[in-house]
Motif scaffolding. Structure first.
Motif, mmCIF file in Angstrom:
data_model
loop_
_atom_site.group_PDB
_atom_site.id
_atom_site.type_symbol
_atom_site.label_atom_id
_atom_site.label_comp_id
_atom_site.label_asym_id
_atom_site.label_seq_id
_atom_site.Cartn_x
_atom_site.Cartn_y
_atom_site.Cartn_z
ATOM 1 N N ALA A 10 0.845 -1.195 0.000
ATOM 2 C CA ALA A 10 0.000 0.000 0.000
ATOM 3 C C ALA A 10 0.877 1.242 0.000
ATOM 4 O O ALA A 10 1.849 1.334 0.753
ATOM 5 N N GLY A 11 0.511 2.190 -0.858
ATOM 6 C CA GLY A 11 1.191 3.477 -0.933
ATOM 7 C C GLY A 11 0.233 4.485 -1.540
ATOM 8 O O GLY A 11 -0.754 4.123 -2.183
ATOM 9 N N SER A 12 0.518 5.727 -1.347
ATOM 10 C CA SER A 12 -0.360 6.799 -1.802
ATOM 11 C C SER A 12 -0.506 6.824 -3.318
ATOM 12 O O SER A 12 0.477 6.719 -4.051
ATOM 13 N N LEU A 22 10.279 5.391 -4.948
ATOM 14 C CA LEU A 22 10.575 4.647 -3.725
ATOM 15 C C LEU A 22 9.670 3.415 -3.616
ATOM 16 O O LEU A 22 10.124 2.334 -3.234
ATOM 17 N N TYR A 23 8.398 3.562 -3.962
ATOM 18 C CA TYR A 23 7.472 2.416 -3.940
ATOM 19 C C TYR A 23 8.000 1.307 -4.847
ATOM 20 O O TYR A 23 7.929 0.121 -4.500
ATOM 21 N N ASP A 24 8.527 1.681 -6.005
ATOM 22 C CA ASP A 24 9.075 0.690 -6.934
ATOM 23 C C ASP A 24 10.235 -0.061 -6.290
ATOM 24 O O ASP A 24 10.336 -1.284 -6.401
ATOM 25 N N CYS A 25 11.089 0.652 -5.590
ATOM 26 C CA CYS A 25 12.216 0.038 -4.885
ATOM 27 C C CYS A 25 11.708 -0.957 -3.835
ATOM 28 O O CYS A 25 12.206 -2.079 -3.729
ATOM 29 N N VAL A 36 3.888 -9.899 -4.998
ATOM 30 C CA VAL A 36 3.256 -8.626 -4.635
ATOM 31 C C VAL A 36 2.007 -8.479 -5.503
ATOM 32 O O VAL A 36 2.084 -8.456 -6.732
ATOM 33 N N LEU A 37 0.858 -8.395 -4.847
ATOM 34 C CA LEU A 37 -0.427 -8.346 -5.544
ATOM 35 C C LEU A 37 -0.745 -6.974 -6.119
ATOM 36 O O LEU A 37 -1.600 -6.864 -6.994
ATOM 37 N N THR A 38 -0.078 -5.943 -5.640
ATOM 38 C CA THR A 38 -0.431 -4.564 -5.993
ATOM 39 C C THR A 38 0.760 -3.827 -6.596
ATOM 40 O O THR A 38 1.058 -2.694 -6.209
ATOM 41 N N THR A 39 1.411 -4.424 -7.564
ATOM 42 C CA THR A 39 2.573 -3.783 -8.182
ATOM 43 C C THR A 39 2.195 -2.467 -8.860
ATOM 44 O O THR A 39 3.037 -1.580 -9.010
ATOM 45 N N GLU A 79 3.722 1.886 2.921
ATOM 46 C CA GLU A 79 4.593 3.050 3.075
ATOM 47 C C GLU A 79 3.664 4.192 3.440
ATOM 48 O O GLU A 79 2.787 4.561 2.673
ATOM 49 N N VAL A 80 3.815 4.729 4.661
ATOM 50 C CA VAL A 80 2.839 5.672 5.218
ATOM 51 C C VAL A 80 3.372 7.089 5.388
ATOM 52 O O VAL A 80 2.740 7.902 6.069
#
Length: 164
Positions: A10-12, A22-25, A36-39, A79-80
């Motif tokens: 989960a990310g914004s 950063l989410y990609d990393c 990962v279900l939510t690439t 990532e919050v």
């Protein structure tokens, strides 16, 4: 890699895409531990106004797809740092479902993480970690080893895994 372990990242998205790189990393590092279900969250082409990868276009379709993925996953990594109502909702649903959850937060000047996240620590189920990017690998290894009982080198039959 634990091929049967399903991870919900989960990310914004609508609250801001400044951290997409950063989410990609993070998603790439999570791939060591399972699927990962939510690439699409890490895809820089995913924006607040774009159609998403599987064709979900309406808010209802996006909600229903994401809830289904939450039900299917074994663990949630969120990532919050960028406050997001959607990520908070996903975390809350995950808690209600008994999922193992890791929240990652990069401390920032004049910003404090919500008490509803920081205060939710439940040993063995909900973990919140402040981090710097270079610490991610160790934090993920620690979470998947201590909380889920397996590291990136050991597999587990996740069909027998039971949430708390």
């Amino acid at each position: 890699m634990s091929p049967n372990l399903k991870i919900y990242f989960a990310g914004s998205i609508r609250a801001g895409r400044a951290d997409a790189e950063l989410y990609d990393c993070i998603v790439k590092k999570l791939g060591k531990y399972g699927t990962v279900l939510t690439t699409f969250v890490a895809d820089p082409k995913t924006t607040a106004t774009s159609s998403e990868e599987d064709g979900a276009k309406t808010d209802k379709e996006i909600h229903d797809r994401d809830v289904k993925l939450l039900e299917e996953c074994h663990a949630i990594v969120a990532e919050v740092t960028q406050p997001s109502l959607g990520v908070g909702y996903e975390i809350g649903r995950g808690v209600a479902m008994g999922k193992r959850i890791l929240c990652l937060y990069r401390p920032q000047p004049n910003k404090i993480l919500s008490a509803m996240i920081r205060g939710a620590d439940i040993d063995g189920q909900f973990v919140t970690k402040d981090y710097k990017e270079e610490e991610l690998s160790g934090i993920l290894e620690d979470f998947f080893t201590k909380v889920l009982g397996r590291d990136s080198k050991n597999s587990l039959d996740w069909k027998t895994y039971e949430p708390m």
